[in-house]
Design an enzyme around this catalytic site. Structure first.
Site, PDB file in Angstrom:
ATOM      1  N   HIS A 133     -10.563  -5.171  10.647  1.00 58.50           N
ATOM      2  CA  HIS A 133     -11.177  -4.742   8.713  1.00 58.50           C
ATOM      3  C   HIS A 133     -12.927  -4.244   9.535  1.00 58.50           C
ATOM      4  O   HIS A 133     -13.467  -4.497   8.733  1.00 58.50           O
ATOM      5  CB  HIS A 133     -11.552  -6.481   8.806  1.00 58.50           C
ATOM      6  CG  HIS A 133     -10.033  -6.974   7.958  1.00 58.50           C
ATOM      7  ND1 HIS A 133      -8.936  -6.863   8.858  1.00 58.50           N
ATOM      8  CD2 HIS A 133     -10.273  -7.434   5.979  1.00 58.50           C
ATOM      9  CE1 HIS A 133      -8.263  -7.349   7.692  1.00 58.50           C
ATOM     10  NE2 HIS A 133      -9.004  -7.374   6.388  1.00 58.50           N
ATOM     11  N   GLU A 156       1.014  -1.584   0.160  1.00 58.48           N
ATOM     12  CA  GLU A 156      -0.141   0.064   0.139  1.00 58.48           C
ATOM     13  C   GLU A 156       0.867   1.494  -0.108  1.00 58.48           C
ATOM     14  O   GLU A 156       0.393   2.299  -0.502  1.00 58.48           O
ATOM     15  CB  GLU A 156      -1.317  -0.304   1.442  1.00 58.48           C
ATOM     16  CG  GLU A 156      -2.318  -1.224   0.987  1.00 58.48           C
ATOM     17  CD  GLU A 156      -1.373  -2.684   1.384  1.00 58.48           C
ATOM     18  OE1 GLU A 156      -0.471  -2.737   1.874  1.00 58.48           O
ATOM     19  OE2 GLU A 156      -2.922  -3.105   0.844  1.00 58.48           O
TER      20      GLU A 156
END
Ligand SMILES: Cc1ncc(C[n+]2csc(CCOP(=O)(O)OP(=O)(O)O)c2C)c(N)n1
Lengths: 330, 331
Positions: free
Chosen positions: A127, A58
């Site tokens: 998450h 990322e």
């Protein structure tokens, strides 16, 4: 006019803008296989140079979007789930937010980072984050939080055309909601323009992202009790449509801010402070926040859902506000 | 070295002189309190920056580091806006928003001298990706230190450039230290160049005190990049004479006579000797040195004569549109 879902709105916005402008390209993890359906048919239409699968890195590919935008491209990064922005904090905070400023206006970073608020599904703390308010604390990033398909399409198209970096937070609780979609290829909703989603006279409920549909449901419930709710959707947090919020609060004299983020330093906190600072004289009671408690999100469905804003919590806050003058702790 | 005394070799010497003189002046006025903030000097490393940048075209991209004076000067930046930036003036290259660690001149392809260690590496990969997508043949070169190669950004950026065969050149200026930490105690491989193996990337180790050698190594890497051969890691073995930053002396370990040993291979002295040997008259080089000293003096005068930014300019360039200015600053 045809109906489209929130996810389909993302696909349409990207497809139209990539067709319109050859500088726009998209990259991210597993885009080509099209996990969420936001890039259906893209490889055939645009080829693998402009529809790029990245390694899981990322910081690397979000940083590469910065570099590509500085040299004239207009990248869209699909960073799937909002928690995955954390490994890229360095590039987002140090490079993307600050380069235009630190180099005295020499740098331009017209890029969009798309990511989804993926909460309420027993995916546990790593998450289930809703981190837009963290990014509101950094100048230089525009932040959009659309709550329906229509807004998503118009705003994402605006974001792709915007010359500033934009973080697009896509609320997964809105994924399947549908709107009528205009056919106009230049249909745009400018960032910084909020919308009154329902008119009312007793309380302004300023709601963020997936909290907007909840606020609308709460307004239905409260209408039966004779309490008239005005639902204000800022649609983007940076820039924030302050005049719209203040005008509504001046009309109703009461305000509740509803926000799926953790309460401390949430968007709700910032909006509450704005109201207290600039419309205090119009207030007939405290500004209440309905946000997520300051704890991590548990896996167990038995104890996860109640932590977020719910219709019941909004209704309860509204009743308190019109019924009694005493402040309520959240 | 038959064709040495040509314009190009003289230009390399001129740019190295510019860096040395620019920083000598900067250090002096910093000591006198005229430059605010930190100052990280590049003295000792000039051949690395100039050798690498001279191998690039003006329209190629370059991303640098917190040690930010040498890189843009090596790439051909004008001195006036750089010096004005050091003084925090409105005429500074970054309008007084960046200062000593961020002297980036976009007009000569410098895309940012960034002070978060390693953070320029993915940016350079992205600039190279931009070239590839636009179908032009510009390359992107990124400078960083040995310390930066322990950052995740280094590995992610290298990997991305390698799998996408991007036209990127990664130049590790290995000056032996990261602040006080010797490379050998923070990097488990003997040479930084070894790290390229993990990305199946070609690597070159070069004497960072020899501007011609650096130019040759980077030229090879640039040609590979420009012709679709993908990225290269170039490691320049070099040295910084000064402390990590001025006034940080107390944290530096005792380097013994190491500094003196390296000074014997000073890149400017070495190159002057080479030019002289190839027939350039001492007077020519002395004149050049005087011209450079004058250029630096002119830049400093320009900087001193320039105004500071207006308070309102603190709200420019956060976004394309200026931010509203809060009441407490306008009342
Ligand atoms: C992410 C980050 N961590 C720490 C620092 C503090 N710092 C500034 S320079 C530096 C050392 C860098 O060493 P190296 O990459 O070898 O470059 P050099 O200074 O030797 O040119 C450190 C630790 C920083 N600026 N950024």
């Amino acid at each position: 006019m045809t109906k489209a879902t929130y996810l389909e709105a993302i696909r349409q916005a990207q497809h139209e803008e990539m067709s319109r402008d050859a500088r726009v390209f998209i990259m991210g993890e597993d885009i080509i296989c099209n996990v969420f359906g936001t890039t259906t048919g893209f490889v055939d239409a645009f080829g693998v140079e402009r529809v790029r699968d990245t390694p899981i890195s990322e910081n690397g590919f979000i940083g590469a979007a910065a570099g590509a935008s500085m040299v004239g491209m207009r990248p869209i990064v699909d960073a799937t789930i909002a928690s995955f922005l954390y490994p890229a904090m360095d590039q987002i905070m140090s490079i993307i937010a600050k380069s235009r400023y630190i180099y005295g206006g020499q740098a331009s970073l017209p890029l969009v980072i798309r990511t989804c608020l993926f909460y309420g599904n027993s995916n546990a703390a790593q998450h289930s984050d809703r981190p837009y308010s963290m990014f509101m604390n950094v100048p230089g990033l525009k932040i959009m939080v659309p709550s329906n398909a229509y807004d998503m399409k118009g705003m994402l198209k605006a974001a792709i055309r915007d010359d500033d970096p934009v973080l697009c937070f896509e609320d997964s609780t809105c994924w399947t909601s549908k709107s009528d979609m205009p056919d106009d290829p230049d249909f745009i909703i400018p960032l910084g323009k909020g919308e009154i989603k329902r008119e009312g006279t007793d309380i302004s409920v300023i709601a963020v992202a997936g909290a907007v549909p909840l606020a609308l449901k709460a307004a239905e419930v409260l209408a039966k009790e004779g309490i008239s709710i005005e639902v204000v959707d800022p649609r983007s947090l940076v820039p924030l449509d302050k005049p719209l919020i203040l005008k509504s609060v001046r009309k109703t004299g009461r305000a509740i801010t509803v926000d799926p983020a953790h309460q401390t330093c949430s968007a709700a906190s910032e909006i509450s402070a704005l109201i207290v600072e600039q419309a205090f004289d119009a207030l007939r009671g405290p500004v209440l926040r309905v946000a997520t408690a300051d704890t991590h999100l548990p896996f167990s469905p038995a104890i996860e859902k109640a932590l977020y804003p719910t219709v019941d919590r909004i209704v309860a806050a509204a009743r308190t506000l019109v019924g009694a003058a005493q402040p309520v702790s959240a | 070295m038959t064709d040495l005394p040509n314009d190009r070799s003289l230009e390399k010497y001129r740019r190295m002189l510019r860096i040395r003189h620019f920083e000598d002046r900067a250090e002096a006025i910093h000591a006198a309190g005229e430059i605010p903030g930190a100052l990280h000097t590049y003295a000792g490393q000039e051949a690395s920056g100039v050798g690498a940048c001279i191998a690039l075209r003006t329209d190629d991209y370059m991303v640098g580091t917190h040690r930010s004076h040498g890189h843009p000067i090596a790439k051909g930046a004008k001195l006036r806006p750089l010096m004005a930036e050091l003084l925090g003036k409105a005429t500074g290259i970054c309008k007084g928003k960046g200062g000593s660690m961020h002297l980036s001149d976009f007009s000569i392809g410098s895309l940012g001298e960034t002070s978060i260690v390693g953070s320029g590496i993915p940016v350079a990969a992205g600039a190279a990706l931009g070239s590839k997508l636009q179908g032009n043949d510009r390359v992107a070169l990124c400078f960083f230190g040995d310390g930066a190669t322990n950052e995740g950004a280094f590995h992610e950026g290298m990997n991305l450039a390698a799998v996408w065969k991007l036209p990127a050149i990664f130049v590790c200026e290995n000056n032996g230290y990261a602040v006080s930490t010797p490379a050998h105690s923070a990097v488990p491989v003997k040479d930084i160049a070894e790290r390229a193996k993990a990305y199946a990337m070609p690597a070159i180790i070069v004497d960072g005190q020899d501007v011609d050698a650096v130019e040759a190594a980077v030229t090879e890497a640039v040609e590979r990049a420009r012709t679709g051969g993908g990225p290269t890691l170039v490691e320049t073995k070099t040295y910084r004479y000064a402390d990590h930053a001025v006034n940080m002396g107390r944290i530096l370990l005792d380097r013994g006579d190491e500094v003196d040993e390296w000074r014997k291979r000073d890149p400017l002295t070495l190159y002057r000797a080479r030019l002289t040997e190839a027939g350039v008259a001492a007077a020519t080089l002395d004149t050049m040195e005087q011209e450079v000293a004058d250029e630096v003096a002119d830049a400093l005068q320009f900087a001193r004569d320039s105004a500071y930014p207006e308070q309102a300019e603190a709200f420019d360039d956060v976004f394309v549109d200026r931010l509203p200015i809060p009441d407490y600053l306008t009342a």
